[in-house]
Write a protein that holds these residues in place. Structure first.
Motif, PDB file in Angstrom:
ATOM      1  N   HIS A 101       1.200   4.731   4.627  1.00 40.02           N
ATOM      2  CA  HIS A 101       1.190   5.326   5.975  1.00 40.02           C
ATOM      3  C   HIS A 101       2.266   6.413   6.035  1.00 40.02           C
ATOM      4  O   HIS A 101       3.389   6.194   5.582  1.00 40.02           O
ATOM      5  CB  HIS A 101       1.456   4.250   7.026  1.00 40.02           C
ATOM      6  CG  HIS A 101       1.182   4.706   8.412  1.00 40.02           C
ATOM      7  ND1 HIS A 101       2.101   5.412   9.144  1.00 40.02           N
ATOM      8  CD2 HIS A 101       0.082   4.567   9.192  1.00 40.02           C
ATOM      9  CE1 HIS A 101       1.581   5.690  10.330  1.00 40.02           C
ATOM     10  NE2 HIS A 101       0.367   5.196  10.384  1.00 40.02           N
TER      11      HIS A 101
ATOM     12  N   HIS B  88       0.393  -4.523   6.703  1.00 38.54           N
ATOM     13  CA  HIS B  88       1.842  -4.579   6.880  1.00 38.54           C
ATOM     14  C   HIS B  88       2.439  -5.443   5.793  1.00 38.54           C
ATOM     15  O   HIS B  88       2.031  -6.589   5.617  1.00 38.54           O
ATOM     16  CB  HIS B  88       2.201  -5.220   8.232  1.00 38.54           C
ATOM     17  CG  HIS B  88       1.973  -4.326   9.386  1.00 38.54           C
ATOM     18  ND1 HIS B  88       2.901  -3.420   9.824  1.00 38.54           N
ATOM     19  CD2 HIS B  88       0.900  -4.188  10.195  1.00 38.54           C
ATOM     20  CE1 HIS B  88       2.423  -2.774  10.864  1.00 38.54           C
ATOM     21  NE2 HIS B  88       1.209  -3.213  11.104  1.00 38.54           N
TER      22      HIS B  88
ATOM     23  N   GLU C 265       5.395   5.166   8.304  1.00 32.82           N
ATOM     24  CA  GLU C 265       5.931   3.820   8.179  1.00 32.82           C
ATOM     25  C   GLU C 265       6.138   3.491   6.706  1.00 32.82           C
ATOM     26  O   GLU C 265       5.225   3.618   5.902  1.00 32.82           O
ATOM     27  CB  GLU C 265       4.941   2.826   8.804  1.00 32.82           C
ATOM     28  CG  GLU C 265       5.595   1.626   9.370  1.00 32.82           C
ATOM     29  CD  GLU C 265       4.659   0.803  10.217  1.00 32.82           C
ATOM     30  OE1 GLU C 265       4.806  -0.421  10.183  1.00 32.82           O
ATOM     31  OE2 GLU C 265       3.794   1.357  10.893  1.00 32.82           O
TER      32      GLU C 265
ATOM     33  N   PHE D 246      -5.045  -1.581   8.506  1.00 26.23           N
ATOM     34  CA  PHE D 246      -3.614  -1.404   8.298  1.00 26.23           C
ATOM     35  C   PHE D 246      -3.089  -2.670   7.648  1.00 26.23           C
ATOM     36  O   PHE D 246      -3.372  -3.769   8.120  1.00 26.23           O
ATOM     37  CB  PHE D 246      -2.891  -1.167   9.626  1.00 26.23           C
ATOM     38  CG  PHE D 246      -1.542  -0.539   9.455  1.00 26.23           C
ATOM     39  CD1 PHE D 246      -1.343   0.799   9.725  1.00 26.23           C
ATOM     40  CD2 PHE D 246      -0.465  -1.287   8.996  1.00 26.23           C
ATOM     41  CE1 PHE D 246      -0.098   1.389   9.542  1.00 26.23           C
ATOM     42  CE2 PHE D 246       0.778  -0.713   8.814  1.00 26.23           C
ATOM     43  CZ  PHE D 246       0.961   0.635   9.089  1.00 26.23           C
TER      44      PHE D 246
ATOM     45  N   PHE E 286      -2.743   2.200   5.110  1.00 23.56           N
ATOM     46  CA  PHE E 286      -3.834   2.308   6.068  1.00 23.56           C
ATOM     47  C   PHE E 286      -4.998   3.124   5.498  1.00 23.56           C
ATOM     48  O   PHE E 286      -4.861   3.820   4.485  1.00 23.56           O
ATOM     49  CB  PHE E 286      -3.339   2.959   7.364  1.00 23.56           C
ATOM     50  CG  PHE E 286      -3.347   4.468   7.322  1.00 23.56           C
ATOM     51  CD1 PHE E 286      -4.239   5.185   8.102  1.00 23.56           C
ATOM     52  CD2 PHE E 286      -2.487   5.170   6.497  1.00 23.56           C
ATOM     53  CE1 PHE E 286      -4.263   6.565   8.067  1.00 23.56           C
ATOM     54  CE2 PHE E 286      -2.494   6.541   6.455  1.00 23.56           C
ATOM     55  CZ  PHE E 286      -3.393   7.253   7.242  1.00 23.56           C
ATOM     56  N   ARG E 287      -6.120   3.050   6.208  1.00 23.76           N
ATOM     57  CA  ARG E 287      -7.267   3.931   5.956  1.00 23.76           C
ATOM     58  C   ARG E 287      -8.114   3.947   7.212  1.00 23.76           C
ATOM     59  O   ARG E 287      -8.454   2.893   7.758  1.00 23.76           O
ATOM     60  CB  ARG E 287      -8.110   3.441   4.788  1.00 23.76           C
ATOM     61  CG  ARG E 287      -9.301   4.392   4.487  1.00 23.76           C
ATOM     62  CD  ARG E 287     -10.012   4.037   3.199  1.00 23.76           C
ATOM     63  NE  ARG E 287     -10.698   2.781   3.275  1.00 23.76           N
ATOM     64  CZ  ARG E 287     -11.996   2.645   3.606  1.00 23.76           C
ATOM     65  NH1 ARG E 287     -12.734   3.680   3.893  1.00 23.76           N
ATOM     66  NH2 ARG E 287     -12.531   1.448   3.622  1.00 23.76           N
TER      67      ARG E 287
END
Length: 154
Positions: free
Chosen positions: A18, A54, A21, A52, A26-27
C-alpha cells in the motif's frame, strides 16, 4: 484460522504494498463503470472494492490515521481479529471496534479519522473495503495519531 499464511494471500490475490501504509498490502478488485456525482460535484465510480491485508502492528503515536470523503465499509474475511479505531469528534471519544470475532463488517462514516490495526502478535487480517461513491486517492487525507489527540478526551 486455517494454515494459510499472509504470503499465500498476497500471492493468490495479487496484492501490492500500500502506498500510504508500511504494513499493508492491497489490490482494487472492482470499480463500478456506472458513475455518480460525488460530494464535491465530480464524476466518480458509484462504488469501489479492494482487498487489504494488514500485517501485525500496534497503535502508536506514529500510526497513520485516514480520512476519506465517503463512507468506507470494512469487511473481515480471514485471519486474526482486526482492531478498528475511530474518532467521534462530537463526543470527543476514541472508539474501538474488533472485527473477526463477533462483528464482521463496520462502516466508517464519511469525514471520520480512523485506522485499522492487526494487534495479534504474528498475525494478519485479510479484509475488504467498499467505498461508495467510489474511492479516489485524491480524497485521502492522512496524519499520525499524535496529531489527532486534541480531538478526543484521553
Amino acid at each position: 484460522m486455517t494454515g494459510k499464511t499472509k504470503e499465500y494471500w498476497i500471492e493468490k490475490l495479487g496484492l501490492q504494498p500500500h502506498p500510504k501504509e508500511e504494513k499493508g498490502f492491497f489490490r482494487e478488485t472492482y470499480r463500478d463503470e456506472y458513475t455518480v456525482t460525488g460530494r464535491t460535484g465530480e464524476e466518480r465510480a458509484a462504488s469501489t472494492v479492494i482487498y487489504f491485508l494488514h500485517d501485525h502492528d500496534v497503535l502508536t503515536e506514529n500510526t497513520t490515521f485516514f480520512k476519506v470523503k465517503h463512507t468506507e465499509m470494512i469487511h473481515h474475511y480471514h485471519g486474526s481479529p482486526l482492531t478498528l479505531y475511530y474518532i467521534d469528534e462530537k463526543e470527543r471519544k476514541l472508539n474501538v471496534v474488533k472485527l473477526g470475532e463477533e462483528e464482521f463488517h463496520f462502516p466508517f462514516p464519511k469525514d471520520t479519522w480512523f485506522t485499522r490495526v492487526c494487534e495479534v502478535d504474528g498475525g494478519y487480517s485479510l479484509i475488504g473495503c467498499t467505498v461508495s461513491p467510489g474511492f479516489d486517492f485524491k480524497d485521502l487525507v492522512t496524519t499520525p495519531f499524535k496529531e489527532l489527540k486534541s480531538l478526543f478526551d484521553s
